[in-house]
Design a protein around this motif. Structure first.
Motif, mmCIF file in Angstrom:
data_model
loop_
_atom_site.group_PDB
_atom_site.id
_atom_site.type_symbol
_atom_site.label_atom_id
_atom_site.label_comp_id
_atom_site.label_asym_id
_atom_site.label_seq_id
_atom_site.Cartn_x
_atom_site.Cartn_y
_atom_site.Cartn_z
ATOM 1 N N VAL A 66 -22.082 33.402 13.001
ATOM 2 C CA VAL A 66 -22.276 32.775 14.310
ATOM 3 C C VAL A 66 -23.267 33.631 15.082
ATOM 4 C CG1 VAL A 66 -21.173 32.111 16.484
ATOM 5 C CG2 VAL A 66 -19.945 31.790 14.335
ATOM 6 N N ARG A 67 -24.244 32.994 15.701
ATOM 7 C CA ARG A 67 -25.257 33.740 16.447
ATOM 8 C C ARG A 67 -24.630 34.402 17.667
ATOM 9 N NH1 ARG A 67 -29.083 31.292 19.899
ATOM 10 N NH2 ARG A 67 -28.603 29.307 18.882
ATOM 11 N N ALA B 86 -10.727 36.256 22.951
ATOM 12 C CA ALA B 86 -11.026 35.539 24.192
ATOM 13 C C ALA B 86 -11.875 34.305 23.918
ATOM 14 C CB ALA B 86 -11.749 36.469 25.169
ATOM 15 N N LEU B 87 -12.854 34.423 23.027
ATOM 16 C CA LEU B 87 -13.686 33.275 22.678
ATOM 17 C C LEU B 87 -12.849 32.163 22.066
ATOM 18 C CD1 LEU B 87 -16.410 31.853 22.132
ATOM 19 C CD2 LEU B 87 -16.519 33.132 19.970
ATOM 20 N N HIS B 88 -11.970 32.507 21.126
ATOM 21 C CA HIS B 88 -11.174 31.488 20.446
ATOM 22 C C HIS B 88 -10.105 30.901 21.364
ATOM 23 C CE1 HIS B 88 -13.231 33.299 17.043
ATOM 24 N NE2 HIS B 88 -12.903 32.229 16.344
ATOM 25 N N GLU B 89 -9.565 31.701 22.252
ATOM 26 C CA GLU B 89 -8.618 31.177 23.241
ATOM 27 C C GLU B 89 -9.318 30.170 24.154
ATOM 28 O OE1 GLU B 89 -5.622 30.199 25.593
ATOM 29 O OE2 GLU B 89 -5.321 31.522 23.873
ATOM 30 N N TRP B 90 -10.539 30.491 24.568
ATOM 31 C CA TRP B 90 -11.299 29.565 25.411
ATOM 32 C C TRP B 90 -11.634 28.281 24.661
ATOM 33 C CZ3 TRP B 90 -16.120 27.328 25.072
ATOM 34 C CH2 TRP B 90 -16.587 26.697 26.230
ATOM 35 N N TRP C 64 -15.656 28.035 15.936
ATOM 36 C CA TRP C 64 -14.342 28.548 15.511
ATOM 37 C C TRP C 64 -14.517 29.316 14.205
ATOM 38 C CZ3 TRP C 64 -9.895 28.506 18.288
ATOM 39 C CH2 TRP C 64 -8.745 28.959 17.643
ATOM 40 N N MET C 65 -14.673 30.617 14.336
ATOM 41 C CA MET C 65 -14.913 31.500 13.204
ATOM 42 C C MET C 65 -14.113 32.777 13.426
ATOM 43 S SD MET C 65 -16.669 31.666 10.316
ATOM 44 C CE MET C 65 -17.937 30.413 10.596
#
Length: 330
Positions: free
Chosen positions: A64-65, A239-243, A281-282
């Motif tokens: 993922v970039r 935090a990214l995946h929760e968002w 989602w990674m």
């Protein structure tokens, strides 16, 4: 608070001979959409992350970039919010940076390591600037009380205020003239507040803590002092995946269901989810075995990926429902 900038090598130097190793670390990560209608290219993301002209911006393209700004340094001198009993004062500096993921999602991340001061006297600022990203605790509060006080604090401006620092990083980016200040989706900002206990020979572990603060997710971690960069990266990934999960479930799916009931067309937002958000989602299991162990610990309690897959399936069902729905008759 005062803020300066540093280069990456100095930001990474949190321990020196003769100094006490960090005992605790606090952090806060805020996640939101970039205020731009289109997806930013790699070059545009790098330009956006040039918060300090001339300082290096880091980036990776796969899987993922991800583009990360130079570290910013903010000086703090504040009391600690201590749970139960005890009191203390933290003096030192906080590190913060911005992250852009896939040209769409923006994060502001602030963190500080805490260690006991060698004396009860406040030193000159040059003493604290030598060890950037570290704050010294004057006083002798119980570390567990300090950690619980930070995670459960509903008024962080009265203590170590990482909320304002991470929010300021986001504001610096969102106000950039590189952006058109429009978004393809109205979505809220998610907050992850984390605290770690750092001890030699302690294996990395993670626990999701119930937070009494609205819209704030609390994470408690353990690990060695040398694990701090890995724990910080894990919290940014969490935090990214929760968002992502919250946005797809509570924004896109919930709004699409209401729109369909009211005979409105939600296809644009459903396609935005499938084309722009789902590919992000990674889980960070590819980064290291220790990162994988932390994510597996989260999955065993929350089943995040299964929940996300369920919401993605619902998005596809709604998309198909909209496509085959007969035109409205007036």
């Amino acid at each position: 608070m005062s803020r300066t900038t540093i280069d990456d090598d100095r930001a990474a130097r949190t321990a020196e001979p003769g100094r006490r190793p960090p005992e605790l670390a606090f952090g806060e990560v805020r996640t939101c959409l970039i205020q731009n209608q289109g997806t930013l290219s790699t070059s545009a993301s790098v330009a956006l992350m040039q918060l300090t002209p001339g300082s290096p911006v880091s980036k990776v393209e796969r899987p993922v970039r991800r583009v990360v700004s130079p570290e910013q340094v903010t000086g703090i001198d504040c009391r600690l919010n201590v749970a139960r009993e005890g009191k203390g004062r933290a003096i030192g500096t906080v590190l913060s940076h911005a992250v852009v993921t896939n040209g769409r999602v923006l994060q502001g991340s602030a963190h500080v390591a805490l260690t006991a001061a060698a004396s009860s006297d406040r030193r000159e600022w040059r003493h604290y600037l030598r060890r950037q990203g570290v704050a010294e605790i004057i006083g002798s509060p119980n570390p567990n009380n300090v950690l619980d006080g930070f995670l459960g604090d509903s008024t962080p401006t009265n203590g170590v205020d990482l909320a304002s620092i991470s929010d300021r990083v986001i504001e610096d980016v969102q106000q950039s003239s590189e952006l058109d200040h429009h978004t393809a989706l109205r979505a809220s900002t998610a907050v992850v507040r984390w605290a770690a206990t750092l001890e030699a020979e302690r294996s990395p572990t993670v626990h999701i803590v119930k937070s009494d603060v609205p819209n704030v997710h609390a994470v408690r971690l353990e690990g060695r002092p040398g694990d701090l960069p890995m724990l910080l990266r894990f919290c940014e990934e969490f935090a990214l995946h929760e968002w992502l999960l919250t946005t797809v479930k509570d924004v896109i799916v919930a709004r699409a269901e209401k729109d369909i009931d009211r005979d409105r067309d939600p296809l644009d937002s459903l396609l935005f989810a499938l084309n722009q958000l789902v590919p992000l989602w990674m889980p960070p299991t590819y980064l290291s075995e220790r990162m994988k162990a932390l994510w597996d610990g989260v999955e065993s309690r929350t089943h995040y990926t299964a929940l996300f897959d369920k919401q993605v399936a619902r998005v596809r069902d709604l998309r198909d429902q909209v496509k085959i729905r007969p035109p409205r008759r007036f």
